[in-house]
Design an enzyme around this catalytic site. Sequence first.
Site, PDB file in Angstrom:
ATOM      1  N   VAL A  42       9.661   7.300  -4.365  1.00 34.00           N
ATOM      2  CA  VAL A  42       9.345   5.914  -4.007  1.00 34.00           C
ATOM      3  C   VAL A  42       8.609   5.256  -5.166  1.00 34.00           C
ATOM      4  O   VAL A  42       7.627   5.818  -5.682  1.00 34.00           O
ATOM      5  CB  VAL A  42       8.473   5.848  -2.744  1.00 34.00           C
ATOM      6  CG1 VAL A  42       8.140   4.402  -2.401  1.00 34.00           C
ATOM      7  CG2 VAL A  42       9.163   6.529  -1.558  1.00 34.00           C
ATOM      8  N   PHE A  43       9.075   4.064  -5.587  1.00 31.88           N
ATOM      9  CA  PHE A  43       8.422   3.335  -6.671  1.00 31.88           C
ATOM     10  C   PHE A  43       7.502   2.278  -6.082  1.00 31.88           C
ATOM     11  O   PHE A  43       7.914   1.427  -5.299  1.00 31.88           O
ATOM     12  CB  PHE A  43       9.451   2.662  -7.580  1.00 31.88           C
ATOM     13  CG  PHE A  43       8.852   1.967  -8.768  1.00 31.88           C
ATOM     14  CD1 PHE A  43       8.440   2.696  -9.876  1.00 31.88           C
ATOM     15  CD2 PHE A  43       8.694   0.584  -8.786  1.00 31.88           C
ATOM     16  CE1 PHE A  43       7.883   2.052 -10.980  1.00 31.88           C
ATOM     17  CE2 PHE A  43       8.138  -0.060  -9.882  1.00 31.88           C
ATOM     18  CZ  PHE A  43       7.723   0.680 -10.989  1.00 31.88           C
ATOM     19  N   GLY A  44       6.223   2.344  -6.461  1.00 36.77           N
ATOM     20  CA  GLY A  44       5.253   1.357  -6.027  1.00 36.77           C
ATOM     21  C   GLY A  44       4.851   0.441  -7.169  1.00 36.77           C
ATOM     22  O   GLY A  44       4.552   0.909  -8.269  1.00 36.77           O
ATOM     23  N   TYR A  45       4.840  -0.865  -6.904  1.00 41.54           N
ATOM     24  CA  TYR A  45       4.432  -1.839  -7.919  1.00 41.54           C
ATOM     25  C   TYR A  45       3.336  -2.754  -7.388  1.00 41.54           C
ATOM     26  O   TYR A  45       2.842  -3.626  -8.102  1.00 41.54           O
ATOM     27  CB  TYR A  45       5.637  -2.674  -8.373  1.00 41.54           C
ATOM     28  CG  TYR A  45       6.343  -3.392  -7.247  1.00 41.54           C
ATOM     29  CD1 TYR A  45       5.981  -4.691  -6.897  1.00 41.54           C
ATOM     30  CD2 TYR A  45       7.354  -2.770  -6.525  1.00 41.54           C
ATOM     31  CE1 TYR A  45       6.619  -5.351  -5.856  1.00 41.54           C
ATOM     32  CE2 TYR A  45       7.998  -3.420  -5.482  1.00 41.54           C
ATOM     33  CZ  TYR A  45       7.622  -4.705  -5.145  1.00 41.54           C
ATOM     34  OH  TYR A  45       8.242  -5.359  -4.117  1.00 41.54           O
ATOM     35  N   GLY A  46       2.955  -2.555  -6.119  1.00 41.52           N
ATOM     36  CA  GLY A  46       1.866  -3.310  -5.503  1.00 41.52           C
ATOM     37  C   GLY A  46       0.849  -2.346  -4.928  1.00 41.52           C
ATOM     38  O   GLY A  46       0.347  -1.474  -5.633  1.00 41.52           O
ATOM     39  N   SER A  47       0.589  -2.453  -3.639  1.00 37.05           N
ATOM     40  CA  SER A  47      -0.448  -1.613  -3.036  1.00 37.05           C
ATOM     41  C   SER A  47      -0.086  -0.137  -3.001  1.00 37.05           C
ATOM     42  O   SER A  47      -0.973   0.720  -2.934  1.00 37.05           O
ATOM     43  CB  SER A  47      -0.751  -2.091  -1.613  1.00 37.05           C
ATOM     44  OG  SER A  47       0.386  -1.975  -0.784  1.00 37.05           O
ATOM     45  N   GLU A 145       6.012  -1.746   5.331  1.00 37.29           N
ATOM     46  CA  GLU A 145       6.621  -2.820   4.536  1.00 37.29           C
ATOM     47  C   GLU A 145       7.551  -3.702   5.371  1.00 37.29           C
ATOM     48  O   GLU A 145       8.492  -4.298   4.846  1.00 37.29           O
ATOM     49  CB  GLU A 145       7.398  -2.199   3.366  1.00 37.29           C
ATOM     50  CG  GLU A 145       6.590  -1.251   2.498  1.00 37.29           C
ATOM     51  CD  GLU A 145       5.414  -1.922   1.805  1.00 37.29           C
ATOM     52  OE1 GLU A 145       5.508  -3.133   1.520  1.00 37.29           O
ATOM     53  OE2 GLU A 145       4.406  -1.249   1.556  1.00 37.29           O
TER      54      GLU A 145
END
Length: 240
Positions: A42-47, A145
Amino acid sequence: MTVPVPTAEERAEQIASLPSSSISRAKHVLGSEWPQGQALWVFGYGSIIYRVDFPVEAQVFGQIRNQRRAFLQESHDHRGTEENPGRVCTLVAEAEWNSIFPPSSDAKRISNNNIPGAGIGCWGMAYKVKSGMEQQVKAHLDHREKDGYSIDFVDVFASQNAAEPVLRNVMVYVGVKTNPSFTRAPSLEATAAVIARAVGPSGTNREYLYRLCDALRKHHPDAMDAYLLQLEAMVRALGE
């Protein structure tokens, strides 16, 4: 859950040992079941970068190409309410940036020329979900999400100049511009004003922004882009 930040040497060893992903870019949606026994990144770019509330067994900080991070997603359930929604991150295709931001928008005029490493792309963290927990974690993240996000898959590069990705077909949650929570931004000042005042069940909107910026700086010295730097400065200038 706190995930240790690896040293540069540990990161290099970790990347070198990563298996190639066999995930096809099939249409996964919120609520669909992840295939039993299939590895999940899983790619996270926020929280998700700093709030890792699911079990992981590996992490890679890297960049996805041709997309930018932007605070264009309304938050009604985490950093705002139905009456006063906050603003959280989504991804905007580089080719669509100028069409989304109006000609008078500061966000359109911002240049990354003086920001090392801040070219086209978005830095974030890819997490490998603990083996055997993939279905439970996907169901958890789908719920987390649920406010307008959908699922896509991206390739992750270890550096801006890398010719080949270190991970392929990594799942990511994106608020596409046709979702009901996507919002236009007349100016960075308007976005900063919302972030400065919004509060939701997960806390203040400004905390979301500050923790994201702190995490990016911690993981990579060049991860902050000009848009994010200016937005952070504007929110801080508005005071607590």
